[in-house]
Design a protein around this motif. Sequence first.
Motif, PDB file in Angstrom:
ATOM      1  N   THR A  63      10.374 -29.597   4.927  1.00 10.06           N
ATOM      2  CA  THR A  63      10.843 -29.317   3.563  1.00 10.06           C
ATOM      3  C   THR A  63      10.740 -27.826   3.284  1.00 10.06           C
ATOM      4  N   ARG A  76      10.557 -24.637   0.641  1.00 11.03           N
ATOM      5  CA  ARG A  76      10.209 -24.262  -0.728  1.00 11.03           C
ATOM      6  C   ARG A  76      11.288 -23.339  -1.301  1.00 11.03           C
ATOM      7  N   LYS A  81       2.644 -33.507  -7.120  1.00 13.21           N
ATOM      8  CA  LYS A  81       3.482 -34.388  -6.290  1.00 13.21           C
ATOM      9  C   LYS A  81       4.642 -34.950  -7.112  1.00 13.21           C
ATOM     10  N   ASP A 114       7.229 -32.368  -7.470  1.00 10.66           N
ATOM     11  CA  ASP A 114       7.884 -32.206  -6.172  1.00 10.66           C
ATOM     12  C   ASP A 114       8.951 -33.299  -6.015  1.00 10.66           C
ATOM     13  N   LYS A 144      12.047 -32.884  -7.944  1.00  7.66           N
ATOM     14  CA  LYS A 144      12.859 -31.716  -7.555  1.00  7.66           C
ATOM     15  C   LYS A 144      12.910 -30.648  -8.651  1.00  7.66           C
ATOM     16  N   ASN A 201       2.578 -29.853  -3.970  1.00  8.52           N
ATOM     17  CA  ASN A 201       4.004 -29.574  -4.168  1.00  8.52           C
ATOM     18  C   ASN A 201       4.484 -28.600  -3.094  1.00  8.52           C
ATOM     19  N   LYS A 202       5.458 -29.043  -2.307  1.00  9.64           N
ATOM     20  CA  LYS A 202       5.913 -28.248  -1.161  1.00  9.64           C
ATOM     21  C   LYS A 202       7.327 -27.706  -1.338  1.00  9.64           C
ATOM     22  N   THR A 203       7.959 -27.954  -2.507  1.00 14.92           N
ATOM     23  CA  THR A 203       9.372 -27.563  -2.621  1.00 14.92           C
ATOM     24  C   THR A 203       9.710 -26.633  -3.794  1.00 14.92           C
ATOM     25  N   SER A 204       8.893 -26.650  -4.850  1.00 12.44           N
ATOM     26  CA  SER A 204       9.216 -25.809  -6.016  1.00 12.44           C
ATOM     27  C   SER A 204       8.739 -24.380  -5.777  1.00 12.44           C
TER      28      SER A 204
END
Length: 259
Positions: free
Chosen positions: A2, A4, A31, A34, A37, A76-79
């Motif tokens: 994934t 960020r 989480k 995340d 999205k 959280n690994k994407t924001s």
Amino acid sequence: MTKRKTIVDIKNLKNKEKITALTCYSFFNAKILDLSKIDLVLIGDSLGNVILGYEDTLAVEVEDIIYHARVVQRGNKTSLLVADMPFMSYQATITDALKNAGDLVKYGKVNAVKLEGGVAICDKVRAIIEIGIPVIGHLGLTPQSVNAMGGYKIQAKKEKEQKKLIEDALALQKAGAFAIVLECIPSDLAANVTKHLDIPTIGIGAGKCCDGQILVLEDMLGLNFEKPNSFVKEYSKGKELFLDAVKNYARDVKGLKFP
Ligand code: KIV
């Protein structure tokens, strides 16, 4: 793997789609943001109000933000992760500003920092950006100046104040800020600022014309025991849900129904 979001992703959303942003202070909530999205997550100094139980944000320390930023970063690994620079972590000297922004990135593992103020802090904004740390500005209702503002109320209602806010926004953009939070200002002013900037505006109580919106997560989940600001939309009756659950648990244990 994934990926960020970066400040480039956030900047590119201007004039394409609205930016979603929320505050976050805990692992499970991180989480949820995340999985939803959310574009940008702020480890803000509203931490003082909604987690630490302070009356305002003034007592929040850099260490408090770092502690919660690390928790959020694990969940959280994407924001894009942004940390607030707390009161007096950047106002006095450029040296303070660089050291504290550096600590937030190095130990809090955030991608950017947010500072309150306009022209008056542009020397700090420029210096932080020069060492490679992206900055978001914050204008309008700036909670770290609650004493000077005489409370939390809508800002820049008068023409002179509106002119000053536009000058501040342009100065922050020139100093290199990649976005600006506009808090509690008239929506037509927010629309005007948004139109005149190349960088995105993220509004809270600033109407629908900003390039994005941010809310305090606990407020929008309906968890706040205080009466929410009129601009907050409660998407859940969090307080009632949790109260019911805990009361039912207590009733069942007392009544020998659980386990
Ligand atoms: O700390 C915070 O929650 C903030 C938002 C209100 C933008 O700065």
